[in-house]
Scaffold this motif. Structure first.
Motif, PDB file in Angstrom:
ATOM      1  N   ASN A 108       0.812  -1.226   0.000  1.00  0.00           N
ATOM      2  CA  ASN A 108       0.000   0.000   0.000  1.00  0.00           C
ATOM      3  C   ASN A 108       0.840   1.269   0.000  1.00  0.00           C
ATOM      4  N   GLY A 109       2.182   1.136  -0.027  1.00  0.00           N
ATOM      5  CA  GLY A 109       3.049   2.301  -0.094  1.00  0.00           C
ATOM      6  C   GLY A 109       3.552   2.824   1.237  1.00  0.00           C
ATOM      7  N   THR A 110       3.204   2.191   2.339  1.00  0.00           N
ATOM      8  CA  THR A 110       3.748   2.569   3.642  1.00  0.00           C
ATOM      9  C   THR A 110       5.207   2.137   3.701  1.00  0.00           C
ATOM     10  N   VAL A 111       6.064   2.986   4.269  1.00  0.00           N
ATOM     11  CA  VAL A 111       7.495   2.687   4.378  1.00  0.00           C
ATOM     12  C   VAL A 111       7.884   2.700   5.848  1.00  0.00           C
ATOM     13  N   ALA A 112       8.676   1.705   6.268  1.00  0.00           N
ATOM     14  CA  ALA A 112       9.147   1.638   7.655  1.00  0.00           C
ATOM     15  C   ALA A 112      10.658   1.503   7.688  1.00  0.00           C
ATOM     16  N   ARG A 113      11.275   2.281   8.560  1.00  0.00           N
ATOM     17  CA  ARG A 113      12.710   2.174   8.855  1.00  0.00           C
ATOM     18  C   ARG A 113      12.804   1.559  10.242  1.00  0.00           C
ATOM     19  N   LEU A 114      13.452   0.409  10.333  1.00  0.00           N
ATOM     20  CA  LEU A 114      13.542  -0.322  11.585  1.00  0.00           C
ATOM     21  C   LEU A 114      14.999  -0.399  12.020  1.00  0.00           C
ATOM     22  N   GLN A 115      15.301   0.131  13.187  1.00  0.00           N
ATOM     23  CA  GLN A 115      16.665   0.065  13.709  1.00  0.00           C
ATOM     24  C   GLN A 115      16.674  -0.926  14.865  1.00  0.00           C
ATOM     25  N   VAL A 116      17.574  -1.912  14.797  1.00  0.00           N
ATOM     26  CA  VAL A 116      17.659  -2.936  15.831  1.00  0.00           C
ATOM     27  C   VAL A 116      18.165  -2.296  17.122  1.00  0.00           C
ATOM     28  N   ILE A 117      17.399  -2.481  18.185  1.00  0.00           N
ATOM     29  CA  ILE A 117      17.808  -2.013  19.505  1.00  0.00           C
ATOM     30  C   ILE A 117      18.378  -3.178  20.303  1.00  0.00           C
ATOM     31  N   GLU A 118      17.631  -4.296  20.309  1.00  0.00           N
ATOM     32  CA  GLU A 118      18.030  -5.458  21.092  1.00  0.00           C
ATOM     33  C   GLU A 118      17.543  -6.723  20.398  1.00  0.00           C
ATOM     34  N   PHE A 119      18.356  -7.763  20.459  1.00  0.00           N
ATOM     35  CA  PHE A 119      18.012  -9.029  19.834  1.00  0.00           C
ATOM     36  C   PHE A 119      18.361 -10.152  20.794  1.00  0.00           C
ATOM     37  N   GLY A 120      17.384 -11.029  21.043  1.00  0.00           N
ATOM     38  CA  GLY A 120      17.607 -12.161  21.930  1.00  0.00           C
ATOM     39  C   GLY A 120      16.882 -13.388  21.426  1.00  0.00           C
ATOM     40  N   LYS A 121      16.920 -14.453  22.223  1.00  0.00           N
ATOM     41  CA  LYS A 121      16.310 -15.720  21.810  1.00  0.00           C
ATOM     42  C   LYS A 121      14.802 -15.614  21.616  1.00  0.00           C
ATOM     43  N   GLU A 122      14.164 -14.801  22.430  1.00  0.00           N
ATOM     44  CA  GLU A 122      12.703 -14.742  22.415  1.00  0.00           C
ATOM     45  C   GLU A 122      12.111 -13.550  21.684  1.00  0.00           C
ATOM     46  N   SER A 123      12.910 -12.503  21.484  1.00  0.00           N
ATOM     47  CA  SER A 123      12.324 -11.308  20.872  1.00  0.00           C
ATOM     48  C   SER A 123      13.382 -10.439  20.204  1.00  0.00           C
ATOM     49  N   VAL A 124      12.906  -9.570  19.349  1.00  0.00           N
ATOM     50  CA  VAL A 124      13.736  -8.527  18.766  1.00  0.00           C
ATOM     51  C   VAL A 124      12.997  -7.206  19.003  1.00  0.00           C
ATOM     52  N   THR A 125      13.731  -6.209  19.499  1.00  0.00           N
ATOM     53  CA  THR A 125      13.151  -4.885  19.742  1.00  0.00           C
ATOM     54  C   THR A 125      13.745  -3.925  18.720  1.00  0.00           C
ATOM     55  N   LEU A 126      12.870  -3.204  18.068  1.00  0.00           N
ATOM     56  CA  LEU A 126      13.245  -2.296  16.990  1.00  0.00           C
ATOM     57  C   LEU A 126      12.762  -0.890  17.304  1.00  0.00           C
ATOM     58  N   ASP A 127      13.510   0.101  16.853  1.00  0.00           N
ATOM     59  CA  ASP A 127      13.029   1.478  16.869  1.00  0.00           C
ATOM     60  C   ASP A 127      12.412   1.694  15.493  1.00  0.00           C
ATOM     61  N   ALA A 128      11.110   1.854  15.454  1.00  0.00           N
ATOM     62  CA  ALA A 128      10.377   1.918  14.178  1.00  0.00           C
ATOM     63  C   ALA A 128      10.006   3.367  13.833  1.00  0.00           C
ATOM     64  N   THR A 129      10.286   3.737  12.599  1.00  0.00           N
ATOM     65  CA  THR A 129       9.782   4.984  12.039  1.00  0.00           C
ATOM     66  C   THR A 129       8.953   4.599  10.826  1.00  0.00           C
ATOM     67  N   VAL A 130       7.682   4.970  10.837  1.00  0.00           N
ATOM     68  CA  VAL A 130       6.746   4.548   9.785  1.00  0.00           C
ATOM     69  C   VAL A 130       6.158   5.774   9.112  1.00  0.00           C
TER      70      VAL A 130
END
Length: 153
Positions: free
Chosen positions: A128-150
């Protein structure tokens, strides 16, 4: 005060009804659209969900991206980002900060296996033309946390 947009008109002045000069505020368009959303986003590997960037929800049906940690020797080694529903994805080398840069990079519709490091940049473009920039903050076995700009279309 009178607000006017003077677009390259030389010698223009603004006066009031009594022919007194008025202050002029020049209005210029921002070259970068403002984000529709900016903030943290956490994806959990154990849940069957994904992110729908068009509606800013965690969902299963209309999601564009999902996350699964893959393990080697009981340690996490890589992340499988599942790309869905016509979305495009890219790992961005270096610093990518604008919508235009991310949109231009996000060309692959294939699932991506990566070993994310903090500060890595990922770009997503939805059908649909939405753009997201995702910066990795933290990555582990159970989750990944991203700083999202949409940015919405």
């Amino acid at each position: 005060m009178v607000v006017a947009a003077l677009l390259g008109v030389a010698g223009c002045s603004v006066v009031d009804a009594y022919n007194k000069p008025q202050s002029v505020v020049t209005v210029t368009a921002s070259p970068e659209p403002l984000p529709a959303y900016r903030g943290p986003l956490t994806l959990e590997s154990s849940k069957v969900e994904g992110v729908d960037f068009d509606s800013k929800t965690l969902t299963g049906g209309d999601a564009e991206i999902d996350f699964h940690a893959l393990y080697i020797d009981e340690r996490y080694a890589v992340v499988d980002f599942e790309i869905m529903n016509g979305a495009k994805f890219a790992e961005a080398p270096g610093q990518v900060n604008s919508r235009a840069e991310c949109e231009a990079m996000a060309k692959s519709g294939e699932n991506v296996l990566i070993s994310p490091q903090p500060d890595d940049i990922l770009c997503v473009r939805t059908s649909n033309g939405t753009v997201a920039r995702l910066q990795v903050i933290e990555f582990g076995k159970e989750s990944v946390t991203l700083d999202a700009t949409v940015w919405r279309r």
